[in-house]
Scaffold this motif. Structure first.
Motif, short mmCIF file in Angstrom:
data_model
loop_
_atom_site.label_atom_id
_atom_site.label_comp_id
_atom_site.label_asym_id
_atom_site.label_seq_id
_atom_site.Cartn_x
_atom_site.Cartn_y
_atom_site.Cartn_z
N ASN A 59 1.78 7.99 -1.68
CA ASN A 59 1.39 6.98 -2.65
C ASN A 59 2.24 5.72 -2.57
OD1 ASN A 59 -0.63 8.61 -3.93
ND2 ASN A 59 1.02 9.81 -4.86
N ILE A 60 3.06 5.60 -1.53
CA ILE A 60 3.94 4.45 -1.40
C ILE A 60 3.65 3.74 -0.08
CG2 ILE A 60 6.33 3.67 -1.24
CD1 ILE A 60 7.14 6.07 -2.90
N ALA A 111 3.50 -2.81 5.25
CA ALA A 111 2.25 -3.09 4.54
C ALA A 111 2.47 -3.63 3.14
CB ALA A 111 1.40 -1.82 4.47
N LEU A 112 3.64 -3.38 2.57
CA LEU A 112 3.89 -3.75 1.18
C LEU A 112 3.63 -5.23 0.88
CD1 LEU A 112 4.83 -2.77 -1.57
CD2 LEU A 112 7.19 -3.22 -0.85
N VAL A 163 -2.83 5.08 8.68
CA VAL A 163 -3.85 5.75 7.86
C VAL A 163 -3.44 5.76 6.39
CG1 VAL A 163 -5.00 7.94 7.40
CG2 VAL A 163 -4.70 7.17 9.76
N THR A 164 -2.18 6.10 6.13
CA THR A 164 -1.71 6.15 4.74
C THR A 164 -1.75 4.78 4.08
OG1 THR A 164 -0.27 8.04 5.20
CG2 THR A 164 0.24 6.72 3.25
N ASP A 165 -1.24 3.77 4.77
CA ASP A 165 -1.27 2.41 4.21
C ASP A 165 -2.70 1.94 3.99
OD1 ASP A 165 1.48 2.15 4.11
OD2 ASP A 165 1.64 1.18 6.07
N SER A 166 -3.60 2.27 4.91
CA SER A 166 -5.00 1.87 4.77
C SER A 166 -5.63 2.47 3.52
CB SER A 166 -5.81 2.30 6.00
OG SER A 166 -5.40 1.59 7.15
#
Length: 280
Positions: free
Chosen positions: A4-5, A10-11, A265-268
């Motif tokens: 969730n972070i 990407a932030l 993938v997580t950031d997307s």
């Protein structure tokens, strides 16, 4: 890293999404209802004028006949409460039915949703994927000189998103209809933010169009100062590191970066959820 972070890479993109969703309602606004359903948020600047029209009932404004919106907007402009754009937009209920029209410039004062189109003008080159970027004219009423899409514009009354795209593609960049018709709808983005012109509750219909390598856009209507073909990788860095683009263009580009696998993938997943999680 937690699922969730966002990663540090990407932030920085999240700030653009948060900036476009900073409206905190009701604030000083009063709800506007039509047939028992809320359709807008009345700004304090126009509340006295609407009260004199007999539209106020307790803590709300009630619109019995949406066909009066056009004349209301005209009267408010004549009273100096806003500057008319001389362009009507459709006003829709929450079932997407057109219930009336109002001048484009009045929409933020009524807190009504406004719809528009944004086009990613893409080119496949031997050096990789590139995108046409426009610089807005210094004479533009809103966001002069900011970077923009090759084609973007509001949906005038009576037009669909695709019809608006074809019209704006010709007017803004000289894209022939036969080419513009190949544009593919890829996203629908909503946000709500306060700006100098009022409450923006915009709905963006986003399209991708792969343009021929030999196509060069031409500013037909004077709203664009210049066009530049840029590497999508360079634009990725520019969105990450600057605020050079018009505020809502960043959202459409972030969606494009997600679909082009610029993020993990997580950031997307997190960024896509942020883009889709807001409703205006």
């Amino acid at each position: 890293m937690s699922d969730n972070i966002l990663s540090p890479q990407a932030l920085p993109f999240l700030r653009h999404i948060e900036r476009c969703n900073q409206a905190r309602l009701p604030g000083e606004r009063t709800p506007l209802f039509y047939q028992g359903r809320q359709i807008g948020w009345i700004a304090p600047e126009i509340a006295p004028a609407l009260t004199l029209k007999g539209l106020r009932t307790g803590t709300s404004f009630i619109l019995q006949d949406a066909s009066i919106l056009e004349s209301l907007g005209h009267e408010l402009a004549l009273s100096g409460l806003y500057t008319s754009h001389n362009e009507l937009f459709d006003v829709r209920d929450d079932e997407d039915n057109v219930i009336g029209q109002i001048d484009r410039g009045a929409i933020p004062l009524f807190g009504l949703p406004a719809e528009g189109i944004h086009l990613n003008g893409l080119v496949n080159t031997p050096d990789g994927l590139k995108i046409w970027i426009a610089r807005r004219s210094a004479s533009k009423r809103l966001d002069p000189c900011k970077l923009d899409h090759i084609v973007a514009g509001g949906m005038s009354a009576g037009l669909t998103a695709t019809e608006t795209l074809i019209k704006e593609a010709h007017e803004e960049a000289g894209i022939p209809e036969a080419i513009a018709q190949k544009a593919v709808p890829v996203a629908r983005i909503q946000y709500a933010l306060e700006r100098a012109e009022g409450l923006r509750r915009d709905i963006l219909h986003c399209f991708d169009l792969y343009l021929p390598n030999n196509f060069v856009p031409v500013a037909e209507d004077g709203e664009v100062e210049s066009f530049h073909l840029e590497s999508l990788s360079d634009i990725f860095c520019r969105v990450r590191d600057t605020n050079d683009f018009k505020f809502n263009v960043n959202l459409v580009l972030i969606d494009l970066f997600i679909r082009q696998n610029f993020f993990s993938v997580t950031d997307s997943i997190i960024l896509a959820k942020a883009l889709r999680g807001h409703r205006s």
